[in-house]
Design an enzyme around this catalytic site. Sequence first.
Site, PDB file in Angstrom:
ATOM      1  N   HIS A  95      -5.451  -7.688  13.488  1.00  9.00           N
ATOM      2  CA  HIS A  95      -4.159  -7.039  13.396  1.00  9.00           C
ATOM      3  C   HIS A  95      -3.702  -6.558  14.765  1.00  9.00           C
ATOM      4  O   HIS A  95      -4.235  -6.395  15.718  1.00  9.00           O
ATOM      5  CB  HIS A  95      -4.506  -5.456  12.392  1.00  9.00           C
ATOM      6  N   ARG A 121       1.780 -10.951   6.949  1.00  9.76           N
ATOM      7  CA  ARG A 121       1.723  -9.825   6.066  1.00  9.76           C
ATOM      8  C   ARG A 121       3.071  -9.141   6.322  1.00  9.76           C
ATOM      9  O   ARG A 121       3.261  -8.377   7.375  1.00  9.76           O
ATOM     10  CB  ARG A 121       0.500  -9.292   6.495  1.00  9.76           C
ATOM     11  N   ASP A 141      11.658  24.045  -0.808  1.00  2.54           N
ATOM     12  CA  ASP A 141      12.318  23.200  -1.630  1.00  2.54           C
ATOM     13  C   ASP A 141      13.850  23.081  -1.496  1.00  2.54           C
ATOM     14  O   ASP A 141      14.670  22.672  -2.199  1.00  2.54           O
ATOM     15  CB  ASP A 141      12.080  24.097  -3.104  1.00  2.54           C
ATOM     16  N   LYS A 160       0.842  -1.170  -0.225  1.00  2.00           N
ATOM     17  CA  LYS A 160      -0.331  -0.178  -0.136  1.00  2.00           C
ATOM     18  C   LYS A 160       0.826   1.306   0.002  1.00  2.00           C
ATOM     19  O   LYS A 160       2.105   1.196   0.237  1.00  2.00           O
ATOM     20  CB  LYS A 160      -1.174  -0.014   1.318  1.00  2.00           C
ATOM     21  N   ARG A 216      -9.785  -0.888  15.690  1.00  2.00           N
ATOM     22  CA  ARG A 216      -9.819   0.228  14.737  1.00  2.00           C
ATOM     23  C   ARG A 216     -10.741  -0.122  13.758  1.00  2.00           C
ATOM     24  O   ARG A 216     -11.691   0.288  13.142  1.00  2.00           O
ATOM     25  CB  ARG A 216      -8.258  -0.066  13.850  1.00  2.00           C
ATOM     26  N   CYS A 244      13.228  24.763   4.207  1.00  2.00           N
ATOM     27  CA  CYS A 244      12.395  25.368   3.388  1.00  2.00           C
ATOM     28  C   CYS A 244      11.500  24.510   2.435  1.00  2.00           C
ATOM     29  O   CYS A 244      11.591  23.480   2.377  1.00  2.00           O
ATOM     30  CB  CYS A 244      12.779  26.605   2.504  1.00  2.00           C
ATOM     31  N   TYR A 264      14.478  30.990   7.266  1.00  2.00           N
ATOM     32  CA  TYR A 264      13.246  31.759   7.732  1.00  2.00           C
ATOM     33  C   TYR A 264      13.183  31.693   9.285  1.00  2.00           C
ATOM     34  O   TYR A 264      14.056  30.821  10.054  1.00  2.00           O
ATOM     35  CB  TYR A 264      12.188  30.999   7.348  1.00  2.00           C
TER      36      TYR A 264
END
Length: 387
Positions: free
Chosen positions: A166, A225, A318, A38, A135, A316, A269
């Site tokens: 699980h 799994r 990028d 997944k 869950r 930042c 920043y």
Amino acid sequence: MNYLKRAWAEIHLDRLEKNLISYKSRLCPENELMCVVKAFCYGHSDEAICPYLENRLGVRWFAVSNEIEALRLRKMGIKGEILILGYTPPEAADILYENNIIQAVTEYSYARLLSQHSNGGVIRCHAAVDTGMTRIGVRGTTEEICTELEKISALPGISLEGIFTHYAAADSMEPDDLTYTQAQTDSFFKVYDELCSRGIKLEQAHCLNSAGGIYHKNHRSTLARLGIILYGLMPSTSSPLPFELSPVMELKAAVSQVKTVEPGVCVSYGRTYRTDKPTVLATITCGYADGYPRALSNKGYVIIHGKRAPIAGRICMDQFMCDVTDIENVRPGDTAILIGSEGEESCTADDIADLIGTIGYEIVCQVSARVPRVIYENSDPVGVYYP
């Protein structure tokens, strides 16, 4: 190999194979592998990994989160069994039976809706049994759970082929957690045994996850799994494994600029970093839009020329800066290793997770879609994919 050498992830299939073999060797002979693929194989590239697992390594079972992921596997030619662990809207039931996809069912009311939308098709299902994860899944006494599963199995258009549960704390060696996990196992197989006594025969009953297959071996689980261990990361950094893992992903980026600044200069920043001596700064072409955590600001490091370069200032969107004062001859175009190793230095996704209080799963899953995945087999690049 043509790709933008700005920020990129290198995915090593030979390491994936090594992890799979190491894990499989610890299982009981009765446990067949189900590879959890997944979230684009936990951010690694499902297009590269899933065909390799099926065609080269002989994997027959795959687990995904949703029908979109399941269809991706079918479209790339995966012929094995695919189990959707999460939710599929009942109105999409035709996708399931038309593509031979197995759906997790969580309770009778959901199974009934799937049945109502089956339109003459047969939907293959594994029912989730809630033994303590709280869950998804049928919850209650053994008698109550089995009665509900019996009702599910009788629905038209529903083929109940298996059950699964699980673990909540299979990766913990704390005494209370060990007791809890054993109680989950016992509860699960009580349900299975009771179903058998009622004449409900199931092809599959599986409880083992990555940690469960290592620390809680059980020959009764038809499937194991294999998730995070497949990708070379620890289920929990506090519980050692009986074999060495090989991290499948390395994250790298280019140095775009190198500059020397005087003492007292603010960096990035918010002015959260100020130099206290003449400092050589390198700008790295990766940021939080690429999935590199902003929480590493002023506390993480990268590896350049085999040495650690501490992150200076806030990361930042990028780019970010690091201190390369003590590293000789850093030049624009050099490669910085954000996840990986060089020489005697390494920085794994688990190391990054420990620095910022999360888990390695999150670090690799959040590497963003704009980062190309460069696939390697035995040190040779063989393809480039984007999630």
